[in-house]
Design an enzyme around this catalytic site. Structure first.
Site, PDB file in Angstrom:
ATOM      1  N   HIS A  11      61.845   2.227  46.125  1.00  0.00           N
ATOM      2  CA  HIS A  11      61.259   2.596  45.537  1.00  0.00           C
ATOM      3  C   HIS A  11      60.126   3.577  46.930  1.00  0.00           C
ATOM      4  O   HIS A  11      60.003   2.538  48.361  1.00  0.00           O
ATOM      5  CB  HIS A  11      60.603   2.616  44.429  1.00  0.00           C
ATOM      6  N   GLU A  86      60.112  -6.576  39.744  1.00  0.00           N
ATOM      7  CA  GLU A  86      59.614  -7.225  41.190  1.00  0.00           C
ATOM      8  C   GLU A  86      59.393  -8.388  40.277  1.00  0.00           C
ATOM      9  O   GLU A  86      59.128  -8.392  38.489  1.00  0.00           O
ATOM     10  CB  GLU A  86      58.170  -6.006  41.360  1.00  0.00           C
TER      11      GLU A  86
END
Length: 214
Positions: A11, A86
């Site tokens: 990202h 994550e």
């Protein structure tokens, strides 16, 4: 026929004015610069002139927003895969260093006893395994073309180290996984091989604050 290549995209920069470890917390989307970085990654993929058959994303806001320009460029609907998320971390929501940082609080030291596992969060082995399984399942889900998977720094780095045959324990300061970078793999026989790494947002990356990653 399995996918020709799998591109793991990190990202872009996150809006994080207080410099906290954001982990899996809600409400951490891309900054204005992060959106530009995500657009640079999408442009890089378009410039390769390779067919993209499927797009996957971690469920977190910053990865979904980073997947958006890729989805627009290739006319794809992103598939959310929880395995790309994550890792868990006991320090999320805190600032790690400096005055008032979590590392200075003796109550947190018990979470720091084994950096090779690591003792403060999801084991490196489990991160690598879930990522590789997600990649294998995505490969089997297409007849031809490439796959793009938008994820996070540590999960992508775990794939890199496992594929390279390196120990999963490492110094986080030495990860080669810049914001909006693209790490590419392909299957050669029974082996998954890393075939490329690009940093398409490097020209604007000097402005970025890469804080908050696990």
């Amino acid at each position: 026929m399995p996918a020709a290549q799998i591109h793991l995209v990190r990202h872009g920069e996150v809006e994080n004015p207080h410099g906290v470890l954001y982990g899996r917390l809600e409400g951490f989307g891309l900054s204005e610069l992060g959106h530009r970085m995500a657009a640079a990654a999408a442009a890089d993929l378009v410039g390769r002139e390779r067919p993209i058959a499927a797009l996957y994303s971690s469920p977190l806001q910053r990865t979904r927003e980073s997947a958006a320009p890729i989805a627009d460029a290739f006319g794809l609907d992103p598939v959310i895969d929880e395995r790309l998320v994550e890792p868990e971390n006991r320090f999320e929501g805190t600032r790690m260093a400096g005055r008032g940082g979590a590392l200075r609080d003796p109550r947190n030291w018990r979470h720091l006893v084994n950096p090779w596992r690591p003792s403060w969060g999801e084991p490196f082995r489990l991160i690598a395994e879930r990522m590789l399984q997600a990649m294998a399942d995505a490969e089997r889900g297409v007849d031809a073309g490439d796959i793009v998977m938008v994820s996070h720094q540590l999960p992508i780095w775990m794939v890199h180290r496992r594929v390279a045959g390196e120990p999963l324990s490492h110094d986080p300061r030495r990860r080669r996984c810049a914001l909006s970078s693209i790490t590419t793999f392909e299957r050669r026989g029974d082996l998954l091989v890393e075939v490329g790494y690009r940093d398409p947002a490097a020209s604007i990356g000097d402005e970025a604050r890469d804080l908050g990653a696990v």
